[in-house]
Write a protein that holds these residues in place. Structure first.
Motif, PDB file in Angstrom:
ATOM      1  N   PRO A  40       7.044  -7.061   3.741  1.00 26.28           N
ATOM      2  CA  PRO A  40       6.948  -5.798   4.476  1.00 26.28           C
ATOM      3  C   PRO A  40       5.527  -5.253   4.556  1.00 26.28           C
ATOM      4  N   ALA A  41       4.584  -5.889   3.846  1.00 27.51           N
ATOM      5  CA  ALA A  41       3.203  -5.400   3.843  1.00 27.51           C
ATOM      6  C   ALA A  41       2.249  -6.568   3.603  1.00 27.51           C
ATOM      7  N   GLY A  42       0.986  -6.359   4.017  1.00 25.06           N
ATOM      8  CA  GLY A  42      -0.014  -7.407   3.898  1.00 25.06           C
ATOM      9  C   GLY A  42      -0.276  -7.828   2.474  1.00 25.06           C
ATOM     10  N   GLU A  43      -0.285  -6.854   1.565  1.00 18.93           N
ATOM     11  CA  GLU A  43      -0.559  -7.164   0.159  1.00 18.93           C
ATOM     12  C   GLU A  43       0.483  -8.132  -0.410  1.00 18.93           C
ATOM     13  N   GLU A  44       1.749  -7.931  -0.038  1.00 19.07           N
ATOM     14  CA  GLU A  44       2.815  -8.811  -0.525  1.00 19.07           C
ATOM     15  C   GLU A  44       2.759 -10.181   0.140  1.00 19.07           C
ATOM     16  N   ALA A  45       2.175 -10.223   1.341  1.00 18.38           N
ATOM     17  CA  ALA A  45       2.095 -11.492   2.071  1.00 18.38           C
ATOM     18  C   ALA A  45       1.079 -12.451   1.462  1.00 18.38           C
ATOM     19  N   PRO A  62       1.337  -0.883   6.808  1.00 15.74           N
ATOM     20  CA  PRO A  62       0.885   0.080   5.798  1.00 15.74           C
ATOM     21  C   PRO A  62      -0.124  -0.589   4.870  1.00 15.74           C
ATOM     22  N   GLY A  63      -1.235   0.061   4.615  1.00 18.87           N
ATOM     23  CA  GLY A  63      -2.274  -0.539   3.768  1.00 18.87           C
ATOM     24  C   GLY A  63      -3.059  -1.573   4.551  1.00 18.87           C
ATOM     25  N   MET A  64      -3.047  -2.807   4.105  1.00 19.31           N
ATOM     26  CA  MET A  64      -3.752  -3.898   4.765  1.00 19.31           C
ATOM     27  C   MET A  64      -3.163  -4.152   6.153  1.00 19.31           C
ATOM     28  N   ASP A  65      -4.011  -4.116   7.197  1.00 19.41           N
ATOM     29  CA  ASP A  65      -3.481  -4.318   8.549  1.00 19.41           C
ATOM     30  C   ASP A  65      -3.461  -5.803   8.914  1.00 19.41           C
ATOM     31  N   GLY A  66      -2.962  -6.086  10.120  1.00 21.17           N
ATOM     32  CA  GLY A  66      -2.794  -7.468  10.554  1.00 21.17           C
ATOM     33  C   GLY A  66      -4.101  -8.230  10.674  1.00 21.17           C
ATOM     34  N   ILE A  67      -5.187  -7.542  11.034  1.00 23.69           N
ATOM     35  CA  ILE A  67      -6.495  -8.200  11.127  1.00 23.69           C
ATOM     36  C   ILE A  67      -6.929  -8.705   9.750  1.00 23.69           C
ATOM     37  N   VAL A  69      -4.838  -9.445   7.289  1.00 21.06           N
ATOM     38  CA  VAL A  69      -3.937 -10.562   6.980  1.00 21.06           C
ATOM     39  C   VAL A  69      -4.470 -11.832   7.642  1.00 21.06           C
ATOM     40  N   LEU A  70      -4.907 -11.702   8.896  1.00 22.25           N
ATOM     41  CA  LEU A  70      -5.492 -12.829   9.620  1.00 22.25           C
ATOM     42  C   LEU A  70      -6.698 -13.387   8.872  1.00 22.25           C
ATOM     43  N   SER A  71      -7.569 -12.499   8.431  1.00 24.15           N
ATOM     44  CA  SER A  71      -8.775 -12.909   7.727  1.00 24.15           C
ATOM     45  C   SER A  71      -8.437 -13.665   6.438  1.00 24.15           C
ATOM     46  N   HIS A  72      -7.479 -13.134   5.670  1.00 28.78           N
ATOM     47  CA  HIS A  72      -7.077 -13.799   4.434  1.00 28.78           C
ATOM     48  C   HIS A  72      -6.418 -15.147   4.732  1.00 28.78           C
TER      49      HIS A  72
END
Length: 233
Positions: A40-45, A62-67, A69-72
């Motif tokens: 449900p969130a970037g941190e958990e992904a 919420p928190g870390m956005d999709g951009i 997530v893409l970078s990580h």
């Protein structure tokens, strides 16, 4: 929904904070034969990215956005394509994500059929890249010194020279009679160089008329000279 990926059991990570939409996407993808992880969130992904074959993430989270997530994902699992889901108001952000390496984006609201088609296309491209990388690795092994027959001191000296010159940008002239292995050594130089992931192009200069050599090597624009009916890259 192009079930060609079903047998491969690709694993897709879905990052979406809207529970209902995340569940609908999961049902669609599992029904198409994919394995699905969800967050449900970037941190958990982040802890799931390294085992994903594809990452499907909402742009606004919420928190870390999709951009982010893409970078990580590009750092932790660069072979996995990333698809962004975005609302119309953030289309410019989606275009920016494409420039940063996203494979594609989905404009909300989207149909489940379109979702399946975009994912199948991204995975197909990813598989082709993996196959290309594998074939290049095989070529590199084929032209390694261990696979070139020649244990005599003269050949050992050639191998040592190849090892010295391959990392450089120097122009190299290979001389020898037909059949002695100039092509083999030329490819060995290429596959031991920093350019090993670039094309290796062979040109038979004697087969090209002198007045066409420049055009053959560097291309030309349409109409640049008589007979140039089309642009040649």
């Amino acid at each position: 929904a192009r079930g060609m990926m079903a047998s491969a059991k690709k694993r897709i990570l879905v990052v979406e904070d809207e529970d209902k939409l995340r569940r609908v996407i999961e049902l669609q993808l599992t029904g198409s034969g994919y394995e699905v992880d969800q967050a449900p969130a970037g941190e958990e992904a982040l802890r799931l990215i390294d085992r994903a074959d594809l990452v499907l993430t909402d742009l606004k989270l919420p928190g870390m956005d999709g951009i982010e997530v893409l970078s990580h994902a590009r750092n932790l699992n660069p072979r996995a394509p990333v698809i962004l889901m975005t609302a119309f108001g953030t289309i410019e952000n989606a275009i920016d994500a494409m420039k940063r390496g996203a494979a594609d984006f989905l404009l909300k609201p989207f149909s489940l059929e379109h979702l399946s088609a975009v994912i199948a296309k991204a995975l197909e491209v990813s598989d082709l890249r993996d196959e290309n990388r594998r074939l290049k690795d095989e070529l590199g092994r084929k032209y390694s010194f261990d696979n070139i027959i020649g244990r005599g001191p003269a050949m050992q000296e050639i191998f040592q020279t190849v090892a010295r010159v391959a990392p450089s940008r120097a122009t190299i002239l290979l001389c020898g009679e037909s059949g002695v292995g100039k092509d083999l050594i030329g490819r060995a130089i290429h596959y031991h160089s920093p350019r090993r992931d670039k094309p290796f192009v062979k040109i038979n200069c004697t087969a090209i008329p002198e007045n066409l050599m420049e055009s053959e090597l560097f291309g030309h624009e349409k109409g640049a000279f008589t007979g140039a009916n089309v642009t040649k890259p």
